[in-house]
Motif scaffolding. Structure first.
Motif, PDB file in Angstrom:
ATOM      1  N   THR A  20       0.855  -1.190   0.000  1.00 27.78           N
ATOM      2  CA  THR A  20       0.000   0.000   0.000  1.00 27.78           C
ATOM      3  C   THR A  20       0.893   1.242   0.000  1.00 27.78           C
ATOM      4  O   THR A  20       1.674   1.459   0.940  1.00 27.78           O
ATOM      5  N   LEU A  21       0.781   2.032  -1.077  1.00 28.16           N
ATOM      6  CA  LEU A  21       1.613   3.233  -1.198  1.00 28.16           C
ATOM      7  C   LEU A  21       1.052   4.381  -0.375  1.00 28.16           C
ATOM      8  O   LEU A  21       1.785   5.135   0.267  1.00 28.16           O
ATOM      9  N   PHE A  22      -0.263   4.556  -0.447  1.00 29.16           N
ATOM     10  CA  PHE A  22      -1.004   5.549   0.328  1.00 29.16           C
ATOM     11  C   PHE A  22      -2.458   5.104   0.256  1.00 29.16           C
ATOM     12  O   PHE A  22      -2.801   4.200  -0.534  1.00 29.16           O
ATOM     13  N   PRO A  23      -3.350   5.653   1.073  1.00 33.50           N
ATOM     14  CA  PRO A  23      -4.735   5.174   1.065  1.00 33.50           C
ATOM     15  C   PRO A  23      -5.324   5.184  -0.337  1.00 33.50           C
ATOM     16  O   PRO A  23      -5.303   6.195  -1.031  1.00 33.50           O
ATOM     17  N   GLY A  24      -5.810   3.999  -0.759  1.00 33.25           N
ATOM     18  CA  GLY A  24      -6.462   3.900  -2.059  1.00 33.25           C
ATOM     19  C   GLY A  24      -5.545   3.495  -3.185  1.00 33.25           C
ATOM     20  O   GLY A  24      -6.015   3.342  -4.316  1.00 33.25           O
ATOM     21  N   ALA A  25      -4.249   3.313  -2.929  1.00 31.35           N
ATOM     22  CA  ALA A  25      -3.321   2.943  -4.004  1.00 31.35           C
ATOM     23  C   ALA A  25      -2.437   1.783  -3.531  1.00 31.35           C
ATOM     24  O   ALA A  25      -1.769   1.876  -2.496  1.00 31.35           O
ATOM     25  N   GLU A  26      -2.449   0.706  -4.300  1.00 33.95           N
ATOM     26  CA  GLU A  26      -1.704  -0.505  -3.948  1.00 33.95           C
ATOM     27  C   GLU A  26      -1.007  -1.045  -5.194  1.00 33.95           C
ATOM     28  O   GLU A  26      -1.577  -1.035  -6.290  1.00 33.95           O
ATOM     29  N   GLY A  27       0.254  -1.500  -5.052  1.00 29.94           N
ATOM     30  CA  GLY A  27       0.994  -2.043  -6.188  1.00 29.94           C
ATOM     31  C   GLY A  27       1.615  -3.379  -5.852  1.00 29.94           C
ATOM     32  O   GLY A  27       1.729  -3.776  -4.675  1.00 29.94           O
ATOM     33  N   LEU A  28       2.074  -4.074  -6.880  1.00 26.25           N
ATOM     34  CA  LEU A  28       2.685  -5.389  -6.711  1.00 26.25           C
ATOM     35  C   LEU A  28       4.203  -5.278  -6.808  1.00 26.25           C
ATOM     36  O   LEU A  28       4.742  -4.764  -7.792  1.00 26.25           O
ATOM     37  N   LEU A  29       4.880  -5.781  -5.769  1.00 23.25           N
ATOM     38  CA  LEU A  29       6.322  -5.951  -5.803  1.00 23.25           C
ATOM     39  C   LEU A  29       6.570  -7.430  -6.104  1.00 23.25           C
ATOM     40  O   LEU A  29       6.387  -8.297  -5.241  1.00 23.25           O
ATOM     41  N   HIS A  30       6.962  -7.733  -7.344  1.00 22.36           N
ATOM     42  CA  HIS A  30       7.110  -9.123  -7.778  1.00 22.36           C
ATOM     43  C   HIS A  30       8.231  -9.809  -6.998  1.00 22.36           C
ATOM     44  O   HIS A  30       9.201  -9.170  -6.569  1.00 22.36           O
TER      45      HIS A  30
END
Length: 727
Positions: free
Chosen positions: A650-660
């Motif tokens: 979770t980068l900040f509320p409402g934003a999430e990314g995948l670290l492969h």
């Protein structure tokens, strides 16, 4: 197409081409019981003008003329927005439109005419392209010409704009938005009678050119009315002027007044001392001519006292023309003493007192939010107003005692003149998104209080810290015309306004004119005289601007402590709902900080608060919930979920990314849990945002040391909250 019955009366129709469009005057079909009635059409805008007069004169010392401008909301297919859902008192625009007609027709009634006259202008249709106000003077003139009311017309009015350096007659509302000039000119066949203008610092020589252009272009309308009058006009009714002294007796009174030293009384500097001295002088002078007692003597005394006003006018004009002396002893181009104070009120957001001679105005500025804008409910294009100027003229300003009966038409007109003067120098709304209200309270008045309001209002804006583009000042000019000589007067007194031949108000910056208002009482005002008056006004304006700069040379760098602070940010349109929250929950929690928040459809968010810290906290929270990840940005994220092929961060509320899994560390990683666990805070960098808005992350410290993320089969979707750009 409307239907008619067989006995529908036929209208007489007259047409002229004005500004590339057809203007039509019709009569004989509608409102036929009025003394004169005309329907005027210009594009899809239609007005009905009627004129009527009482059969008998009334007891009055002035012309009892009223002009009403009636706006009907059906003219634009609207239902009035008032509680009663019907038209009520005229709004500001209707009052200004009525004044636009009243001012040029009033001087053309016979001197001493005391029959009540009523002119009613009713807007029946407004196409929101052709403004109805400019049609009022021409329509009223045509109705008066056809009526039996004594009147020395016709007149006509046109508007002049300037688009791309080219003068345009009767520009549309849309064209006026782009024009740097909005000039209204009313005139007769031989002369200009009334001028009113707003401008964006246009040079004086352009105004002279525009006035000549307007007078030339209005001539077809005047010729049209003359033809109507010749073919359809009613005979004018006979009326009896009030009794006055014979001219030879007035001349005797004048000569004796000069012998007794009237000129010395007229040049007393103080307004009240001069008025009291003139009253004593008049009583003593008239007693010489009417020494007897009784009713007959009292009536004659009244005639002599009325004639004394003419005596004063003659002597005042002689002093100006022959001796270059004015009512208070000044030279023709001399400005009264000026003194200025700023920051005089502790709680106002901006304040200033501007005093010129015996005219004094307290100007105040109040800064508000978007919620303080005035909603305009008239026949124009739907809009709101975030710049308000209100002028108040209490009776004590002239030493009188009168009942306060609400805002007069004169107060509305003077406030509008100051508003037009100051609007061109206001900062752009994006840079200064406040609603601004200026109030000009006239504390003393002896001529040109509207120009003092302009100066006081400008100083109050600068005291408030409003970043205006340039300071603005205003001056009122007068004119005395003789048989072979004229004198232009700078900074006229009330007496000079009443007894002179012109009232000419000019406002502007150092670089050009921003507003103009002129009423002329004589025919044949030449371009040379007009140019002279404008140049003399320019010099006076520069002098006043210097005096203002000595006190406050520029706007204050900061707002006053009690002024609201406004922070403005832009968010993506699709994030507006996130800021508002379900049922307004999120925005209410923000307003609990002590702020007001306005969100516009384009994503502009404005935060208002008198507490700067509260406004900053509200902005931080809004930015936090509306942020969007960008390729190349580095974040300290929190590991939220672990899956066999990597970790979701979770980068900040409402934003999430995948670290492969391939990006967790150098070398081969067998299990994600061997490197990170849920809840760990790690630095990640956005490497890619794919077409579906999915975010791929890398470890910035490993960039270049390991291969970028593999792009094989689509990754399985995960549960949890989603937003734009989220997995």
């Amino acid at each position: 197409m409307y239907q008619r019955t067989q006995n529908t009366p036929e209208a007489r129709v007259y047409q002229a081409e004005i500004g590339g469009r057809t203007l039509t005057l019709e009569t004989g079909k509608y409102a036929r019981q009025a003394s004169g009635s005309v329907v005027i059409r210009y594009g899809g805008t239609v007005l009905l003008a009627t004129a009527g007069a009482s059969k008998e004169p009334i007891e009055a010392s002035f012309l009892p003329l009223t002009v009403e401008f009636e706006e009907r909301h059906y003219a634009v297919g609207k239902i009035p927005g008032s509680f009663m859902r019907r038209e009520g008192r005229p709004g500001e625009k209707a009052i200004l439109s009525a004044r636009m007609t009243d001012r040029p027709i009033r001087p053309l009634f016979p001197k001493g005419f005391r029959h009540e006259v009523q002119v009613i202008l009713t807007v029946l249709s407004a196409d929101q392209q052709n403004p109805p106000d400019i049609l009022g003077p021409t329509a009223a003139s045509a109705a008066l010409m056809l009526s039996d009311i004594p009147w020395d017309g016709p007149i006509a009015a046109v508007r002049v704009g300037r688009l791309d350096g080219r003068l345009v007659i009767n520009p549309t509302l849309q064209e006026l938005e782009k024009s740097d000039l909005d000039l209204v000119v009313a005139g007769s066949k031989d002369a200009i009678i009334m001028v009113e203008a707003g401008a964006r610092e246009v040079p004086e020589e352009l105004l002279v050119e525009a006035l000549a252009f307007a007078h030339r272009e209005m001539q077809p309308l005047i010729e049209l009315q003359e033809r109507m009058r010749a073919e359809l006009g009613k005979p004018k009714f006979a009326w009896t002027p009030p009794e006055t002294l014979p001219e030879e007796e007035v001349e005797r009174l004048y000569q004796r007044a000069r012998e007794k030293g009237l000129s010395e009384v007229l040049t007393v500097a103080s307004k009240h001392e001069r008025s009291e001295a003139l009253e004593r002088f008049a009583e003593a002078l008239v007693a010489e001519f009417v020494p007897d007692e009784g009713e007959e003597a009292e009536a004659r005394r009244g005639l002599y006292l009325e004639a004394f006003d003419e005596v004063v006018k003659r002597e005042l004009r002689r002093l100006v023309l022959e001796e270059g002396r004015r009512a208070d002893g000044r030279r023709p181009d001399e400005i009264r003493e000026i003194w200025i104070e700023v920051g005089v009120l502790p709680r106002a957001h901006g304040s200033a007192v501007f005093t010129r001679g015996e005219t004094q105005v307290l100007g105040t500025v109040t800064l508000g939010t978007g919620r303080d804008e005035q909603i305009i409910d008239d026949l124009g294009i739907d809009e709101s107003e975030n710049f308000l100027v209100h002028y108040n003229f209490p009776p004590y300003s002239t030493g009188e005692v009168k009942r306060l009966r609400g805002v007069s038409r004169r107060e509305v007109g003077h406030g509008n003149l100051a508003k037009r003067a100051l609007r061109p120098v206001l900062p752009d709304e994006d840079a200064f998104p406040y609603t601004i209200r200026i109030v000009g309270d006239v504390l003393e008045s002896n001529g040109s209080s509207s120009m003092a309001t302009t100066c006081a209002g400008c100083l109050a804006l600068m005291d408030a810290g409003v970043p205006i583009k340039k300071p603005v000042a205003g001056i009122a000019m007068g004119l005395v015309m003789g048989e072979d000589k004229h004198v232009v007067l700078t900074d006229i007194l009330g007496l000079e306004d009443a007894l002179g031949d012109m009232d000419f108000k000019v406002t502007g910056t150092r670089d050009g004119v921003t507003a103009l208002q002129m009423d002329i009482k004589v025919k044949g005002l030449t371009s040379a005289i007009l140019s002279e008056a404008l140049e003399q006004a320019r010099r006076a304006r520069l002098f006043i601007l210097e005096r203002m700069a000595e006190v406050l040379p520029a706007p204050r760098p900061e707002l006053k402590p009690f002024a609201p602070r406004i922070l403005s940010i832009k968010i993506p349109v699709d994030k507006i709902g996130v800021v508002i929250g379900p049922g307004g929950k999120n925005i209410r929690s923000l307003e609990e900080l002590g702020v007001e928040i306005d969100i516009e459809p384009d994503g502009t968010v404005r935060i208002y608060s008198a507490d700067a810290a509260a406004a900053e906290e509200a902005r931080r929270r809004i930015e936090e919930v509306t942020k969007e990840a960008k390729v190349g940005d580095v974040y300290e994220g929190v590991v939220s979920r672990i899956v066999p092929f990597g970790a979701f961060v979770t980068l900040f509320p409402g934003a999430e990314g995948l670290l492969h899994i391939s990006q967790l560390a150098e070398g081969r990683v067998e299990r994600v849990e061997d490197v990170v666990k849920v809840g760990d805070r790690i630095q990640v960098k956005v490497a890619e945002i794919d077409a579906q808005g999915r975010i791929n992350l890398i470890r910035p410290e490993l960039e270049g040391k390991i291969a970028p993320p593999r792009r094989g089969k689509p990754r399985p979707r995960s549960g949890g909250p989603r937003g734009r750009g989220n997995r």
